[in-house]
Design a protein around this motif. Structure first.
Motif, PDB file in Angstrom:
ATOM      1  N   GLN A  70      -8.796   2.768  -3.783  1.00 20.86           N
ATOM      2  CA  GLN A  70      -7.989   3.768  -4.488  1.00 20.86           C
ATOM      3  C   GLN A  70      -6.550   3.302  -4.667  1.00 20.86           C
ATOM      4  O   GLN A  70      -5.899   3.622  -5.671  1.00 20.86           O
ATOM      5  N   ALA A  71      -6.045   2.539  -3.710  1.00 21.75           N
ATOM      6  CA  ALA A  71      -4.682   2.006  -3.840  1.00 21.75           C
ATOM      7  C   ALA A  71      -4.606   0.972  -4.959  1.00 21.75           C
ATOM      8  O   ALA A  71      -3.644   0.944  -5.734  1.00 21.75           O
ATOM      9  N   LEU A  72      -5.616   0.100  -5.052  1.00 17.04           N
ATOM     10  CA  LEU A  72      -5.642  -0.872  -6.145  1.00 17.04           C
ATOM     11  C   LEU A  72      -5.755  -0.160  -7.481  1.00 17.04           C
ATOM     12  O   LEU A  72      -5.066  -0.511  -8.451  1.00 17.04           O
ATOM     13  N   ARG A  73      -6.605   0.842  -7.554  1.00 14.38           N
ATOM     14  CA  ARG A  73      -6.742   1.609  -8.796  1.00 14.38           C
ATOM     15  C   ARG A  73      -5.417   2.234  -9.210  1.00 14.38           C
ATOM     16  O   ARG A  73      -5.041   2.206 -10.387  1.00 14.38           O
ATOM     17  N   HIS A  74      -4.684   2.784  -8.253  1.00 13.99           N
ATOM     18  CA  HIS A  74      -3.387   3.391  -8.565  1.00 13.99           C
ATOM     19  C   HIS A  74      -2.422   2.335  -9.096  1.00 13.99           C
ATOM     20  O   HIS A  74      -1.695   2.579 -10.076  1.00 13.99           O
ATOM     21  N   GLU A  75      -2.414   1.181  -8.479  1.00 11.91           N
ATOM     22  CA  GLU A  75      -1.518   0.115  -8.917  1.00 11.91           C
ATOM     23  C   GLU A  75      -1.790  -0.267 -10.365  1.00 11.91           C
ATOM     24  O   GLU A  75      -0.857  -0.479 -11.157  1.00 11.91           O
ATOM     25  N   VAL A  76      -3.082  -0.361 -10.718  1.00  9.65           N
ATOM     26  CA  VAL A  76      -3.445  -0.788 -12.070  1.00  9.65           C
ATOM     27  C   VAL A  76      -3.301   0.352 -13.077  1.00  9.65           C
ATOM     28  O   VAL A  76      -2.656   0.204 -14.114  1.00  9.65           O
ATOM     29  N   PHE A  77      -3.899   1.510 -12.766  1.00  5.18           N
ATOM     30  CA  PHE A  77      -3.958   2.584 -13.756  1.00  5.18           C
ATOM     31  C   PHE A  77      -2.612   3.288 -13.935  1.00  5.18           C
ATOM     32  O   PHE A  77      -2.229   3.607 -15.051  1.00  5.18           O
ATOM     33  N   VAL A  78      -1.910   3.519 -12.842  1.00  8.00           N
ATOM     34  CA  VAL A  78      -0.620   4.200 -12.935  1.00  8.00           C
ATOM     35  C   VAL A  78       0.499   3.190 -13.150  1.00  8.00           C
ATOM     36  O   VAL A  78       1.310   3.319 -14.071  1.00  8.00           O
ATOM     37  N   GLY A  79       0.559   2.177 -12.273  1.00  8.65           N
ATOM     38  CA  GLY A  79       1.646   1.219 -12.345  1.00  8.65           C
ATOM     39  C   GLY A  79       1.658   0.403 -13.618  1.00  8.65           C
ATOM     40  O   GLY A  79       2.721   0.171 -14.214  1.00  8.65           O
ATOM     41  N   GLU A  80       0.483  -0.054 -14.075  1.00 10.78           N
ATOM     42  CA  GLU A  80       0.419  -0.882 -15.277  1.00 10.78           C
ATOM     43  C   GLU A  80       0.215  -0.075 -16.549  1.00 10.78           C
ATOM     44  O   GLU A  80       0.867  -0.311 -17.563  1.00 10.78           O
ATOM     45  N   MET A  81      -0.731   0.886 -16.489  1.00 14.43           N
ATOM     46  CA  MET A  81      -1.147   1.576 -17.704  1.00 14.43           C
ATOM     47  C   MET A  81      -0.392   2.881 -17.947  1.00 14.43           C
ATOM     48  O   MET A  81      -0.465   3.444 -19.035  1.00 14.43           O
TER      49      MET A  81
END
Length: 279
Positions: free
Chosen positions: A53-64
């Motif tokens: 879930q932390a990786l998902r947050h980094e990609v979906f929120v932080g990047e996208m």
């Protein structure tokens, strides 16, 4: 070839506290040597799910720049929704430091037919009417929330994930994978509409499997003539024999156009069957 460790799914595994092994540290680089030492396993406890879930947050929120509708009490820095508790979570780890496991650099979540029944449906049913797929339900899984850390996008992580998924499907008598392939809409949706028109002509599923979006991307109001490449993940699905099930839905929270995609193991080209299943 990365080492593939298929541990028992979360529902059948003992839960143990390994929080001391979750300390953040510098992300290693994706060298050829590091990719050869990747490990793949199913999350066995809540701490490992939180790593995904932390990786998902980094990609979906932080990047996208996604806007997440999080359950109350969700810790900061996690992407969590109500479906996570019903899913199995597949993790790819970079090489560790001694006895300590490496960081999670890729993930998928997988909802089995039994889990979908417990959850009251699939995540993608929020975006599409999947009624035409009813005959496939007993052997159909949903793939979702797939992402790879930006330092590890040379291809090895995705191949490791797909090999583990194919083995999981074959061992459990599962035949069909469905999910949403997302196309970014920073240009207002013109690239997504153009890509859909191309795929409609080349990779559309048979009429009996086609589904309808609940909130359709307004394709007719957008340009449809751009020369657009499919995103790498979707391109990989199509190479493996995937079919697009219909027109894209618009996901305003993630600011993406989502194409419904289906891949059946029987449709895998021979070279991929040999690579993923040894068949």
């Amino acid at each position: 070839m990365p080492e593939t460790i298929l541990t028992p799914p979360l529902a059948a595994a003992a839960i143990e506290d390994r929080s001391s092994a979750r300390n953040p540290r510098r992300m290693p680089g994706a060298t050829a040597e590091a990719e050869a030492a990747l490990t793949v396993a199913w999350a066995r406890d809540d701490d490992e799910v939180r790593e995904a879930q932390a990786l998902r947050h980094e990609v979906f929120v932080g990047e996208m720049g996604a806007r997440l509708d999080l359950p109350p009490g969700t810790p900061a820095g996690l992407d969590v929704d109500r479906y996570d508790a019903f899913c199995e979570h597949l993790l790819v780890r970079a090489p560790g430091d001694g006895a300590e496991p490496g960081p999670v650099v890729g993930t998928y979540r997988v909802m089995t037919p039994a889990a979908a029944a417990r959850a009251g449906g699939l995540y993608s049913e929020n975006e599409f009417d999947l009624a035409p797929l009813a005959p496939l339900r007993t052997t159909m899984v949903e793939l979702g929330r797939s992402c790879v850390h930006p330092d590890w996008r040379s291809g090895g992580v995705v191949m490791a994930l797909w090999a583990a998924l194919a083995t999981f499907m074959a061992r459990n008598g599962l035949q069909t994978m469905v999910g949403c392939a997302s196309v970014g809409m920073r240009d207002g949706g013109h690239a997504a509409a153009s890509l859909w028109r191309r795929l409609e002509a080349s990779h559309l599923a048979a009429p009996e499997w086609r589904v309808r979006p609940r909130l359709a991307l307004p394709v007719e109001e957008l340009r449809q003539d751009l020369d657009v490449d499919a995103p790498p993940l979707l391109k990989g699905y199509l190479r493996c024999g995937a079919r697009v099930l219909g027109a894209p839905a618009w996901d305003p929270d993630f600011n993406t156009a989502d194409l419904p995609v289906m891949l059946r193991l029987d449709d895998l080209p021979a070279r991929y069957r040999r690579h993923f299943l040894g068949a």
